[in-house]
Design a protein around this motif. Structure first.
Motif, mmCIF file in Angstrom:
data_model
loop_
_atom_site.group_PDB
_atom_site.id
_atom_site.type_symbol
_atom_site.label_atom_id
_atom_site.label_comp_id
_atom_site.label_asym_id
_atom_site.label_seq_id
_atom_site.Cartn_x
_atom_site.Cartn_y
_atom_site.Cartn_z
ATOM 1 N N VAL A 31 0.861 -1.183 0.000
ATOM 2 C CA VAL A 31 0.000 0.000 0.000
ATOM 3 C C VAL A 31 0.899 1.235 0.000
ATOM 4 C CG1 VAL A 31 -1.708 1.292 1.336
ATOM 5 C CG2 VAL A 31 -1.838 -1.211 1.221
ATOM 6 N N TYR A 32 0.562 2.204 -0.840
ATOM 7 C CA TYR A 32 1.352 3.436 -0.963
ATOM 8 C C TYR A 32 0.506 4.629 -0.538
ATOM 9 C CZ TYR A 32 4.352 0.368 -3.608
ATOM 10 O OH TYR A 32 5.158 -0.671 -3.983
ATOM 11 N N TRP A 42 -2.634 4.293 -3.382
ATOM 12 C CA TRP A 42 -2.356 3.287 -4.403
ATOM 13 C C TRP A 42 -1.987 1.972 -3.736
ATOM 14 C CZ3 TRP A 42 -2.724 4.442 -9.604
ATOM 15 C CH2 TRP A 42 -2.854 5.785 -9.908
ATOM 16 N N ALA A 43 -2.151 0.897 -4.471
ATOM 17 C CA ALA A 43 -1.702 -0.411 -3.992
ATOM 18 C C ALA A 43 -1.157 -1.198 -5.170
ATOM 19 C CB ALA A 43 -2.842 -1.172 -3.334
ATOM 20 N N GLY A 48 0.600 -12.387 -12.693
ATOM 21 C CA GLY A 48 1.507 -13.257 -13.418
ATOM 22 C C GLY A 48 1.833 -14.521 -12.650
ATOM 23 N N LEU A 49 2.637 -15.345 -13.259
ATOM 24 C CA LEU A 49 3.039 -16.615 -12.678
ATOM 25 C C LEU A 49 3.777 -16.380 -11.364
ATOM 26 C CD1 LEU A 49 3.048 -19.653 -13.210
ATOM 27 C CD2 LEU A 49 5.227 -19.361 -14.376
ATOM 28 N N PHE A 50 3.290 -16.965 -10.303
ATOM 29 C CA PHE A 50 3.864 -16.837 -8.963
ATOM 30 C C PHE A 50 3.832 -15.410 -8.429
ATOM 31 C CE2 PHE A 50 6.255 -20.378 -10.993
ATOM 32 C CZ PHE A 50 5.640 -21.413 -10.288
ATOM 33 N N GLY A 51 3.022 -14.534 -9.009
ATOM 34 C CA GLY A 51 2.891 -13.160 -8.526
ATOM 35 C C GLY A 51 4.162 -12.355 -8.671
ATOM 36 N N ARG A 52 4.935 -12.619 -9.722
ATOM 37 C CA ARG A 52 6.224 -11.955 -9.897
ATOM 38 C C ARG A 52 6.120 -10.590 -10.576
ATOM 39 N NH1 ARG A 52 10.349 -16.203 -12.124
ATOM 40 N NH2 ARG A 52 11.557 -14.293 -12.172
ATOM 41 N N LYS A 53 4.980 -10.276 -11.170
ATOM 42 C CA LYS A 53 4.784 -8.965 -11.789
ATOM 43 C C LYS A 53 3.881 -8.145 -10.878
ATOM 44 C CE LYS A 53 5.273 -10.601 -16.469
ATOM 45 N NZ LYS A 53 4.700 -10.658 -17.791
ATOM 46 N N GLU A 54 4.032 -6.825 -10.946
ATOM 47 C CA GLU A 54 3.198 -5.943 -10.141
ATOM 48 C C GLU A 54 2.689 -4.777 -10.973
ATOM 49 O OE1 GLU A 54 4.077 -5.715 -5.591
ATOM 50 O OE2 GLU A 54 5.911 -5.266 -6.702
ATOM 51 N N SER A 55 1.456 -4.403 -10.714
ATOM 52 C CA SER A 55 0.838 -3.221 -11.300
ATOM 53 C C SER A 55 0.270 -2.398 -10.156
ATOM 54 C CB SER A 55 -0.291 -3.612 -12.251
ATOM 55 O OG SER A 55 0.185 -4.408 -13.300
ATOM 56 N N LEU A 56 0.055 -1.116 -10.393
ATOM 57 C CA LEU A 56 -0.533 -0.255 -9.374
ATOM 58 C C LEU A 56 -1.988 0.036 -9.708
ATOM 59 C CD1 LEU A 56 2.323 2.325 -8.755
ATOM 60 C CD2 LEU A 56 1.686 0.381 -7.345
ATOM 61 N N VAL A 57 -2.815 0.057 -8.673
ATOM 62 C CA VAL A 57 -4.221 0.427 -8.836
ATOM 63 C C VAL A 57 -4.540 1.540 -7.840
ATOM 64 C CG1 VAL A 57 -4.984 -1.829 -9.647
ATOM 65 C CG2 VAL A 57 -5.044 -1.339 -7.223
ATOM 66 N N PRO A 58 -5.371 2.498 -8.251
ATOM 67 C CA PRO A 58 -5.786 3.547 -7.310
ATOM 68 C C PRO A 58 -6.799 2.976 -6.316
ATOM 69 C CG PRO A 58 -6.834 3.868 -9.441
ATOM 70 C CD PRO A 58 -5.906 2.702 -9.590
ATOM 71 N N LEU A 59 -6.568 3.194 -5.048
ATOM 72 C CA LEU A 59 -7.452 2.632 -4.027
ATOM 73 C C LEU A 59 -8.822 3.281 -3.995
ATOM 74 C CD1 LEU A 59 -4.974 1.992 -1.092
ATOM 75 C CD2 LEU A 59 -6.098 0.307 -2.548
ATOM 76 N N GLY A 68 -14.008 -10.722 -2.587
ATOM 77 C CA GLY A 68 -12.703 -10.069 -2.560
ATOM 78 C C GLY A 68 -12.855 -8.590 -2.844
ATOM 79 N N LEU A 69 -12.013 -8.109 -3.758
ATOM 80 C CA LEU A 69 -12.016 -6.693 -4.122
ATOM 81 C C LEU A 69 -12.189 -6.579 -5.626
ATOM 82 C CD1 LEU A 69 -8.927 -5.736 -1.962
ATOM 83 C CD2 LEU A 69 -11.321 -5.371 -1.370
ATOM 84 N N ARG A 70 -12.843 -5.515 -6.069
ATOM 85 C CA ARG A 70 -13.119 -5.326 -7.486
ATOM 86 C C ARG A 70 -12.638 -3.951 -7.924
ATOM 87 N NH1 ARG A 70 -16.957 -8.114 -10.751
ATOM 88 N NH2 ARG A 70 -17.460 -9.254 -8.878
ATOM 89 N N VAL A 71 -12.036 -3.904 -9.126
ATOM 90 C CA VAL A 71 -11.620 -2.642 -9.731
ATOM 91 C C VAL A 71 -12.279 -2.529 -11.104
ATOM 92 C CG1 VAL A 71 -9.431 -2.449 -8.499
ATOM 93 C CG2 VAL A 71 -9.504 -3.677 -10.667
ATOM 94 N N PRO A 72 -12.532 -1.293 -11.560
ATOM 95 C CA PRO A 72 -13.213 -1.119 -12.856
ATOM 96 C C PRO A 72 -12.356 -1.484 -14.064
ATOM 97 C CG PRO A 72 -12.852 1.004 -11.779
ATOM 98 C CD PRO A 72 -12.340 -0.049 -10.876
#
Length: 72
Positions: A31-32, A42-43, A48-59, A68-72
């Motif tokens: 969390v940022y 942001w979070a 990706g495979l084994f969660g090795r990639k990351e993207s940012l989403v606005p909280l 769980g959680l949903r984003v548009p």
């Protein structure tokens, strides 16, 4: 939408993020904070495979649902 408090954002860590169609995107990670307000803004989402990639989403766009959680 009201700003998200730090306790809520931290409680979301590790939860599944889904897109608007209900498809899994990944897991919420770090969390940022906003530099001016010190509120969670942001979070990262581990994807990706084994969660090795990351993207940012606005909280401010995250919605909590029963699965769980949903984003548009």
């Amino acid at each position: 939408m009201a700003p998200i408090d730090i306790d809520t954002a931290l409680a979301w860590r590790g939860r599944t993020i889904r897109d608007r169609d209900g498809d899994d995107i990944g897991k919420l990670g770090d969390v940022y904070l906003d530099g001016e307000s010190d509120l969670p803004a942001w979070a990262s989402v581990r994807t990706g495979l084994f969660g090795r990639k990351e993207s940012l989403v606005p909280l401010d766009r995250v919605e909590e649902d029963e699965d769980g959680l949903r984003v548009p």
